[in-house]
Enzyme design. Sequence first.
Site: not given
Length: 269
Positions: A49, A60, A175
């Site tokens: 990934e 993030d 995911y």
Amino acid sequence: MNRYQKLFNTLKNNKEGAFFPFVLLGDPTPKLSIKIIEALVEGGADGLELGMPFSDPLSDGPIIQKSNLRAFNAGITVEKCFNIITKIRYRYPKLPIGLLMYANLVFSNGIENFYSNCHKVDIDSILVADIPIEEAKVFIKTSLKYDINQVFICPPDSNVDLLRKISKYSCGYIYLLSRTGVTGTEKHANLIAPDILNKLRSYNSAPLVQGFGISNINQVKKIIKAGVDGVIVGSAIIKIIENYFDKIDVMIKEIKIIAKNFKSASINS
């Protein structure tokens, strides 16, 4: 069968889970980025990934934010990212390679143009992290046109309607989000509720891969034992780049070690 189907079939037969490392292209430099990816594959990564650096990575934590900055400081661009992918694909023709993106990077390059370029370098999947499935019609349509798996995130609090949609439209894999918040090794990764796993599989979903906050081998063992098909690990690997970016030989050695450990943890004993 595509690369993901072949991989997950092989892993299932071998009673293994998938280990997908996540790193940002161009961190700490484009040249070293290639060496890091090679070290991850040599250490046992089943697929990749890869992220393209973005100026405002809202999902993030500080570890990946600093990774973005290092890549930008080294002069990374979208064009250079594709150049790196071309070299990786040439070296590993059978390896599933996915991109984990923010929508603005796709929009700024034009959706059609971006997916066309991904097709040219033989990308297997694209996950646009900040596009909910309800707003993803154009991404799904374009991914089908260019024979790319469009991957979607399944939040831990998904209702039945959302689980059904994700199962229908997420290709390659789904995911599974361990928790809400931002990425980083300072957080924990929750096990996904069994009823969510069962419901997704009842809809004949793609394989289930869990990410977000996975930082040690014990977490990986528990996740695979719980019936998830694989894991994605990012911050724990990127932290090594941060710690040793001025000691290249040590960095590469440590990355191989951590990849080997995570892969070993994904094997059902």
